[in-house]
Motif scaffolding. Structure first.
Motif, PDB file in Angstrom:
ATOM      1  N   TYR A 211       0.859  -1.187   0.000  1.00 11.06           N
ATOM      2  CA  TYR A 211       0.000   0.000   0.000  1.00 11.06           C
ATOM      3  C   TYR A 211       0.892   1.233   0.000  1.00 11.06           C
ATOM      4  O   TYR A 211       2.111   1.133   0.228  1.00 11.06           O
ATOM      5  CB  TYR A 211      -0.979   0.010   1.183  1.00 11.06           C
ATOM      6  N   LEU A 212       0.289   2.376  -0.318  1.00  8.45           N
ATOM      7  CA  LEU A 212       1.024   3.635  -0.352  1.00  8.45           C
ATOM      8  C   LEU A 212       0.613   4.497   0.830  1.00  8.45           C
ATOM      9  O   LEU A 212      -0.559   4.496   1.253  1.00  8.45           O
ATOM     10  CB  LEU A 212       0.760   4.379  -1.663  1.00  8.45           C
ATOM     11  N   LEU A 213       1.577   5.234   1.355  1.00  5.76           N
ATOM     12  CA  LEU A 213       1.340   6.144   2.469  1.00  5.76           C
ATOM     13  C   LEU A 213       2.106   7.431   2.185  1.00  5.76           C
ATOM     14  O   LEU A 213       3.346   7.422   2.168  1.00  5.76           O
ATOM     15  CB  LEU A 213       1.797   5.511   3.786  1.00  5.76           C
ATOM     16  N   ASP A 214       1.368   8.512   1.913  1.00  9.52           N
ATOM     17  CA  ASP A 214       1.990   9.780   1.532  1.00  9.52           C
ATOM     18  C   ASP A 214       2.954   9.581   0.367  1.00  9.52           C
ATOM     19  O   ASP A 214       4.037  10.182   0.322  1.00  9.52           O
ATOM     20  CB  ASP A 214       2.728  10.402   2.722  1.00  9.52           C
ATOM     21  N   GLY A 215       2.567   8.719  -0.556  1.00 15.18           N
ATOM     22  CA  GLY A 215       3.378   8.472  -1.746  1.00 15.18           C
ATOM     23  C   GLY A 215       4.508   7.499  -1.540  1.00 15.18           C
ATOM     24  O   GLY A 215       5.222   7.168  -2.487  1.00 15.18           O
ATOM     25  N   GLU A 216       4.684   7.012  -0.311  1.00 17.09           N
ATOM     26  CA  GLU A 216       5.755   6.059  -0.032  1.00 17.09           C
ATOM     27  C   GLU A 216       5.231   4.630  -0.067  1.00 17.09           C
ATOM     28  O   GLU A 216       4.068   4.356   0.247  1.00 17.09           O
ATOM     29  CB  GLU A 216       6.391   6.343   1.328  1.00 17.09           C
ATOM     30  N   LEU A 217       6.127   3.716  -0.401  1.00 17.84           N
ATOM     31  CA  LEU A 217       5.775   2.312  -0.541  1.00 17.84           C
ATOM     32  C   LEU A 217       5.877   1.585   0.794  1.00 17.84           C
ATOM     33  O   LEU A 217       6.857   1.732   1.525  1.00 17.84           O
ATOM     34  CB  LEU A 217       6.726   1.656  -1.552  1.00 17.84           C
ATOM     35  N   VAL A 218       4.862   0.779   1.069  1.00 18.49           N
ATOM     36  CA  VAL A 218       4.880  -0.108   2.227  1.00 18.49           C
ATOM     37  C   VAL A 218       4.544  -1.510   1.730  1.00 18.49           C
ATOM     38  O   VAL A 218       3.466  -1.734   1.179  1.00 18.49           O
ATOM     39  CB  VAL A 218       3.878   0.327   3.309  1.00 18.49           C
ATOM     40  N   MET A 219       5.466  -2.435   1.903  1.00 15.58           N
ATOM     41  CA  MET A 219       5.265  -3.798   1.408  1.00 15.58           C
ATOM     42  C   MET A 219       4.621  -4.672   2.487  1.00 15.58           C
ATOM     43  O   MET A 219       4.946  -4.566   3.670  1.00 15.58           O
ATOM     44  CB  MET A 219       6.605  -4.411   1.003  1.00 15.58           C
ATOM     45  N   CYS A 220       3.731  -5.585   2.033  1.00 14.92           N
ATOM     46  CA  CYS A 220       3.056  -6.503   2.953  1.00 14.92           C
ATOM     47  C   CYS A 220       3.450  -7.960   2.731  1.00 14.92           C
ATOM     48  O   CYS A 220       3.493  -8.734   3.683  1.00 14.92           O
ATOM     49  CB  CYS A 220       1.544  -6.370   2.816  1.00 14.92           C
ATOM     50  N   GLY A 221       3.714  -8.370   1.491  1.00 16.88           N
ATOM     51  CA  GLY A 221       4.079  -9.759   1.218  1.00 16.88           C
ATOM     52  C   GLY A 221       3.807 -10.106  -0.236  1.00 16.88           C
ATOM     53  O   GLY A 221       3.333  -9.280  -1.020  1.00 16.88           O
ATOM     54  N   ARG A 222       4.122 -11.350  -0.592  1.00 14.00           N
ATOM     55  CA  ARG A 222       3.887 -11.834  -1.947  1.00 14.00           C
ATOM     56  C   ARG A 222       2.468 -12.386  -2.052  1.00 14.00           C
ATOM     57  O   ARG A 222       1.996 -13.106  -1.164  1.00 14.00           O
ATOM     58  CB  ARG A 222       4.881 -12.945  -2.293  1.00 14.00           C
ATOM     59  N   ILE A 223       1.802 -12.069  -3.166  1.00 17.48           N
ATOM     60  CA  ILE A 223       0.437 -12.542  -3.362  1.00 17.48           C
ATOM     61  C   ILE A 223       0.369 -14.060  -3.298  1.00 17.48           C
ATOM     62  O   ILE A 223      -0.501 -14.643  -2.649  1.00 17.48           O
ATOM     63  CB  ILE A 223      -0.113 -12.039  -4.717  1.00 17.48           C
ATOM     64  N   LYS A 224       1.316 -14.728  -3.949  1.00 19.18           N
ATOM     65  CA  LYS A 224       1.266 -16.188  -4.031  1.00 19.18           C
ATOM     66  C   LYS A 224       1.517 -16.864  -2.693  1.00 19.18           C
ATOM     67  O   LYS A 224       1.191 -18.047  -2.527  1.00 19.18           O
ATOM     68  CB  LYS A 224       2.284 -16.691  -5.063  1.00 19.18           C
ATOM     69  N   ASP A 225       2.101 -16.127  -1.729  1.00 16.68           N
ATOM     70  CA  ASP A 225       2.435 -16.739  -0.441  1.00 16.68           C
ATOM     71  C   ASP A 225       1.368 -16.524   0.622  1.00 16.68           C
ATOM     72  O   ASP A 225       1.444 -17.135   1.705  1.00 16.68           O
ATOM     73  CB  ASP A 225       3.769 -16.180   0.084  1.00 16.68           C
ATOM     74  N   VAL A 226       0.396 -15.652   0.370  1.00 18.33           N
ATOM     75  CA  VAL A 226      -0.613 -15.346   1.376  1.00 18.33           C
ATOM     76  C   VAL A 226      -1.405 -16.600   1.729  1.00 18.33           C
ATOM     77  O   VAL A 226      -1.800 -17.381   0.861  1.00 18.33           O
ATOM     78  CB  VAL A 226      -1.559 -14.241   0.875  1.00 18.33           C
ATOM     79  N   ILE A 227      -1.618 -16.796   3.019  1.00 17.91           N
ATOM     80  CA  ILE A 227      -2.363 -17.955   3.526  1.00 17.91           C
ATOM     81  C   ILE A 227      -3.732 -17.468   3.992  1.00 17.91           C
ATOM     82  O   ILE A 227      -3.813 -16.605   4.875  1.00 17.91           O
ATOM     83  CB  ILE A 227      -1.618 -18.618   4.696  1.00 17.91           C
TER      84      ILE A 227
END
Length: 564
Positions: free
Chosen positions: A436-452
């Motif tokens: 997701y983006l926060l004030d234009g900055e990138l925040v990573m959460c994980g890989r789509i294929k790995d989500v459980i």
């Protein structure tokens, strides 16, 4: 020749008065550092380029190179580029027990990449021999200065500039049966190196320190191509000299006044442990300590800062960033000097609604998740986050797939039209990452294929792995969590952990019980299974990343190396 071509940059850097210092016992057998100017490396690389041309290679051809980090390897990579030939630096075997798999994957890359020539270090000659259908194989020494089969540097014919000609063919370190070679043409490499330098404020007087493998994009592009084309001093070591003694990394920075270095999350954990035992270091020169290549753990970063501060390192030097081979290396960089900044969000809301709802930063219980801010897109690049299903762009703090567009984006995968088509949508590169983006900055959460998906929640395996890693008896950084279809088709969690019993850990049953409870805390449901395995047996890529998919396959095939 255009000013911005890779060849012209190499020519200019050769006159910069800078160079590379080789350190470590693996690179320098007598252990003594040796400094070589880029001008000397350049002259030797011209001999290599002429030798390649004498063998009939022409601009646009590909050369595969298999060898450990060395002066020869660096010179050959540069020689390829001077001759207009794309380099394919091949991964080395991770473990001797996987030698058959290494040979199979190496041959697959060589053939898929249409290598016209394979150059192998004599140390590895016995591990890979030619088979029917392979291109010619020669020793790396055969194209180096002093060889009877290498002409003089004056024989090199500099090719005309072609911005679309490949400079690098970068195969994923996890590639097996269906290799994917990322194509990095001249224009992409040049754009990304310029963007990285501007975003990280890399300038004159910089000293970059690296032990990163040269078959990985962070090592090859970020910490070799950049100093080699920009005229920046480099301190070059080998991965094994770091992994064998992680404190060496900090010592090299101290001894040579390193200002910039990088490593994946696990390397900072190892460095932190080493610093606890070290004395009389000076890390005050280090102002850019990049953490990338795998998810950044804020706790690991802060632990490093605490230990390194005793030796003059300032917290502002921490530099959590995002990159990937499909953009050469640099994707998003924070402002240099600001240090680690995080966003603390409600874990349950993130997992059930895919919204990053901020909560009190002091509430760091299991219900919270702290995520690093990775900065904004580097110059020439754009990024957006879209719904993975509808593909509609999402507002800030809403989690979706990260898409990239701009001057640093690869044209695709070599001879993989299917994979290239899946990589792009409406001109945007689909990363496969949830962010997701926060004030234009990138925040990573994980890989789509790995989500459980457990009980309607999108559980990120990294959360489980990080929660289990610090438990007594578990080897930190050596835990894999993945999803499995369970009762009535519902997905459940399996945790596989490398363990080492100690005086304080209790027995295997006690370790397993702690893992069970911690997993229950994180995802709200008990794990389907907890497997305890021998140290150094979890599947990893040649760059050290955990392979969740392969671990799942080994689990199903009952091939995991269980502890007794």
């Amino acid at each position: 020749m255009l000013l911005d071509s890779t060849i012209s940059r190499l020519e200019a850097a050769a006159d910069s008065g800078t160079g590379v210092r080789f350190v470590g016992n693996s690179v320098m057998p007598d252990g003594e550092p040796v400094y070589v100017g880029w001008n000397q490396i350049h002259d030797e690389a011209r001999v290599v380029g002429a030798a390649l041309q004498a063998r009939g290679l022409v601009p646009g051809d590909h050369v595969a190179v298999l060898g450990p980090t060395s002066r020869e390897l660096i010179t050959i990579v540069r020689g390829c580029w001077l001759a207009g030939v794309a380099s394919m630096v091949l991964p080395l075997p991770m473990r001797m027990g996987s030698l058959d798999a290494f040979i199979e994957s190496t041959r697959a890359r060589i053939r898929h990449g249409d290598a016209k020539l394979v150059l192998i270090d004599p140390l590895l000659a016995d591990f890979y021999t030619a088979a029917e259908g392979d291109p010619p194989i020669e020793s790396m020494a055969s194209v180096m200065p002093g060889s009877s089969t290498a002409p003089g540097a004056e024989a090199l014919e500099s090719p005309p500039h072609d911005p679309e000609r490949l400079v690098i063919l970068q195969y994923s370190s996890g590639s097996t049966g269906e290799p994917k070679g990322v194509m990095i043409p001249d224009r992409v490499l040049s754009a990304n190196l310029d963007a990285a330098c501007e975003a990280a404020v890399l300038g004159t007087g910089e000293v970059m320190v690296s032990w990163l493998p040269l078959y990985h994009d962070m090592g090859l592009v970020g910490f070799l191509a950049l100093p080699m084309t920009k005229g920046v001093d480099l301190v070059q070591a080998a991965p094994q000299d770091f992994l064998g003694h992680p404190g060496n990394w900090m010592q090299w920075i101290s001894d040579h006044r390193g200002s910039a270095t990088a490593g994946p999350n696990f390397s900072w954990v190892l460095a932190t442990r080493a610093l606890k035992r070290m004395k009389e270091l000076d890390l005050s020169s280090l102002t850019l300590a990049l953490s990338g290549a795998e998810p950044v753990d804020p706790s690991a970063v802060e632990a490093f800062v605490d230990e390194a501060a005793r030796f003059g390192f300032t917290p502002g030097g921490v530099f959590p960033a995002f990159g990937m081979a499909e953009v050469a290396i640099a994707g998003a960089f924070p402002e240099r000097g600001r240090g680690l900044q995080t966003d603390t969000v409600d874990r349950v809301v993130l997992e059930t609604q895919r919204v990053a709802k901020p909560i009190d930063a002091d509430d760091l219980e299991v219900s919270a998740r702290r995520l690093p801010l990775l900065g904004k897109a580097v110059p020439g690049m754009e990024m957006k986050v879209v719904d993975p299903d509808s593909r509609e762009e999402l507002p800030e703090r809403h989690v979706g797939e990260l898409l990239l567009r701009g001057t640093s984006v690869t044209p695709g995968y070599y001879k993989r039209d299917d994979a290239t088509a899946a990589l792009f949508r409406d001109g945007w590169l689909c990363t496969g990452d949830l962010a997701y983006l926060l004030d234009g900055e990138l925040v990573m959460c994980g890989r789509i294929k790995d989500v459980i998906i457990v009980g309607g929640r999108n559980v990120f395996p990294e959360d489980i792995e990080r929660a289990v890693g610090p438990l007594d008896g578990v080897r930190a950084g050596n835990v894999i969590a993945f999803g499995m279809e369970g009762y009535k088709g519902k997905e459940s969690v399996v945790v596989v952990a490398e363990v080492r019993v100690s005086d304080t850990s209790g027995g295997l049953d006690e370790i397993r019980a702690r893992i069970h409870e911690r997993t229950l805390d994180v995802c709200g449901l008990p794990p389907r299974d907890v497997m305890l395995v021998q140290p150094s047996t979890l599947p990893k890529t040649s760059s050290g990343k955990l392979q969740r998919g392969k671990c799942r396959d080994e689990y199903l095939a009952e091939e995991l190396a269980l502890v007794d």
